[in-house]
Design a protein around this motif. Sequence first.
Motif, PDB file in Angstrom:
ATOM      1  N   PHE A   1       4.904-130.097 -60.394  1.00 52.44           N
ATOM      2  CA  PHE A   1       5.366-131.162 -59.508  1.00 52.44           C
ATOM      3  C   PHE A   1       6.815-131.523 -59.803  1.00 52.44           C
ATOM      4  CE2 PHE A   1       5.590-135.742 -58.264  1.00 52.44           C
ATOM      5  CZ  PHE A   1       5.423-135.544 -56.902  1.00 52.44           C
TER       6      PHE A   1
ATOM      7  N   GLY B   1       8.623-133.989 -57.840  1.00 50.80           N
ATOM      8  CA  GLY B   1       9.034-135.250 -57.233  1.00 50.80           C
ATOM      9  C   GLY B   1       9.060-135.181 -55.717  1.00 50.80           C
ATOM     10  N   GLY B   2       9.652-136.203 -55.096  1.00 50.01           N
ATOM     11  CA  GLY B   2       9.711-136.238 -53.643  1.00 50.01           C
ATOM     12  C   GLY B   2      10.036-137.620 -53.129  1.00 50.01           C
TER      13      GLY B   2
ATOM     14  N   GLN C   1       5.111-138.517 -46.257  1.00 47.68           N
ATOM     15  CA  GLN C   1       5.240-138.087 -47.645  1.00 47.68           C
ATOM     16  C   GLN C   1       5.853-136.691 -47.690  1.00 47.68           C
ATOM     17  OE1 GLN C   1       1.592-139.103 -50.145  1.00 47.68           O
ATOM     18  NE2 GLN C   1       0.734-139.246 -48.079  1.00 47.68           N
ATOM     19  N   SER C   2       6.879-136.514 -48.511  1.00 44.77           N
ATOM     20  CA  SER C   2       7.517-135.209 -48.699  1.00 44.77           C
ATOM     21  C   SER C   2       7.627-134.939 -50.193  1.00 44.77           C
ATOM     22  CB  SER C   2       8.914-135.183 -48.068  1.00 44.77           C
ATOM     23  OG  SER C   2       8.860-135.455 -46.687  1.00 44.77           O
ATOM     24  N   TYR C   3       7.090-133.806 -50.647  1.00 46.76           N
ATOM     25  CA  TYR C   3       7.077-133.505 -52.074  1.00 46.76           C
ATOM     26  C   TYR C   3       7.575-132.093 -52.349  1.00 46.76           C
ATOM     27  CZ  TYR C   3       4.014-137.592 -52.104  1.00 46.76           C
ATOM     28  OH  TYR C   3       3.495-138.854 -51.924  1.00 46.76           O
ATOM     29  N   SER C   4       8.108-131.917 -53.552  1.00 49.02           N
ATOM     30  CA  SER C   4       8.580-130.617 -54.010  1.00 49.02           C
ATOM     31  C   SER C   4       7.683-130.134 -55.144  1.00 49.02           C
ATOM     32  CB  SER C   4      10.033-130.736 -54.491  1.00 49.02           C
ATOM     33  OG  SER C   4      10.469-129.527 -55.087  1.00 49.02           O
ATOM     34  N   TRP C   5       7.326-128.847 -55.102  1.00 46.77           N
ATOM     35  CA  TRP C   5       6.418-128.263 -56.092  1.00 46.77           C
ATOM     36  C   TRP C   5       6.999-126.954 -56.619  1.00 46.77           C
ATOM     37  CZ3 TRP C   5       1.989-131.314 -56.567  1.00 46.77           C
ATOM     38  CH2 TRP C   5       1.745-132.205 -55.509  1.00 46.77           C
TER      39      TRP C   5
ATOM     40  N   THR D   1      -0.657-133.285 -48.840  1.00 43.78           N
ATOM     41  CA  THR D   1       0.343-132.906 -47.846  1.00 43.78           C
ATOM     42  C   THR D   1       0.153-131.440 -47.488  1.00 43.78           C
ATOM     43  OG1 THR D   1       1.867-132.548 -49.697  1.00 43.78           O
ATOM     44  CG2 THR D   1       2.073-134.629 -48.493  1.00 43.78           C
TER      45      THR D   1
ATOM     46  N   GLU E   1       4.712-131.641 -46.754  1.00 42.92           N
ATOM     47  CA  GLU E   1       4.952-132.900 -46.046  1.00 42.92           C
ATOM     48  C   GLU E   1       3.734-133.245 -45.203  1.00 42.92           C
ATOM     49  OE1 GLU E   1       8.999-133.870 -44.515  1.00 42.92           O
ATOM     50  OE2 GLU E   1       8.001-133.839 -42.554  1.00 42.92           O
TER      51      GLU E   1
ATOM     52  N   TYR F   1       3.097-143.559 -55.236  1.00 37.82           N
ATOM     53  CA  TYR F   1       2.414-142.406 -55.812  1.00 37.82           C
ATOM     54  C   TYR F   1       2.831-142.412 -57.277  1.00 37.82           C
ATOM     55  CZ  TYR F   1       1.318-137.356 -56.451  1.00 37.82           C
ATOM     56  OH  TYR F   1       0.828-136.140 -56.876  1.00 37.82           O
TER      57      TYR F   1
ATOM     58  N   ILE G   1       6.843-142.806 -57.370  1.00 40.99           N
ATOM     59  CA  ILE G   1       7.614-142.681 -56.132  1.00 40.99           C
ATOM     60  C   ILE G   1       7.178-143.853 -55.260  1.00 40.99           C
ATOM     61  CG2 ILE G   1       8.128-141.232 -54.138  1.00 40.99           C
ATOM     62  CD1 ILE G   1       7.253-138.824 -55.845  1.00 40.99           C
TER      63      ILE G   1
END
Length: 223
Positions: free
Chosen positions: A13, A15-16, A38-42, A88, A103, A120, A140
């Motif tokens: 993970f 963040g986002g 919700q938008s997250y980076s993995w 997401t 997202e 979150y 977040i």
Amino acid sequence: MFCSFIFTDATHFNGGTIRWSPIDPYDNDTSNGIDIIQSYSWTYPNIQCAKDVPISTSGRSNANANLTCVVDCSTDGGYSNAPISILTDCISFNSTSKTLISERSSNVTLSADAHFYLAYTGSAWVALNHPLQSGLQWSIVTYIDLRKRPDGFINTPPVANFVSPQYTMVNQTTQINIPVSDENTGDDVRCRWSTYTAGYRRRKRSEEEHIEHQSVTHVYNKL
């Protein structure tokens, strides 16, 4: 206050962001609809490109949780009665940079004049500082406020297009550009560094505040 902590190891993970907007800013009903995005980076391929990220990846079926109210929950407009999950859907991935972006937009109906902090939250963030500290908590957070502005409508919050994470060298000044925009024409966009105050992850306005008009880039010269 009950807080949900997700044990998220730093190998997947990054963040986002959580943002929201009113469906009808001029709605005068006793309840108002909003979209929560919700938008997250993995890290890819640790997390697979599929729907329902991250539980769609093998071995992570227990990684689901809800966005939770963390402050001012007595005025959450009924959100806590029907919370939305952090799941997401993958929208892109890059095998070279080993990143995946997911997202999802969720429609939520809340009582008029609701205002609260939605988050979150988790722990076990990537080790930081020097010497390294591991097991750090993170959150977040977005502030939802459906109270009408003095000019008669619900404010649409500004959006910051920011890629997470950002890395810097210890004891070295770093410049980070943060493009921001605001849908409400004529509004000022204010970006600031937060400072800690007593209470659950509360923040107050810092002494240094950078104020510009919409659709500008804010440059911060220190971390």
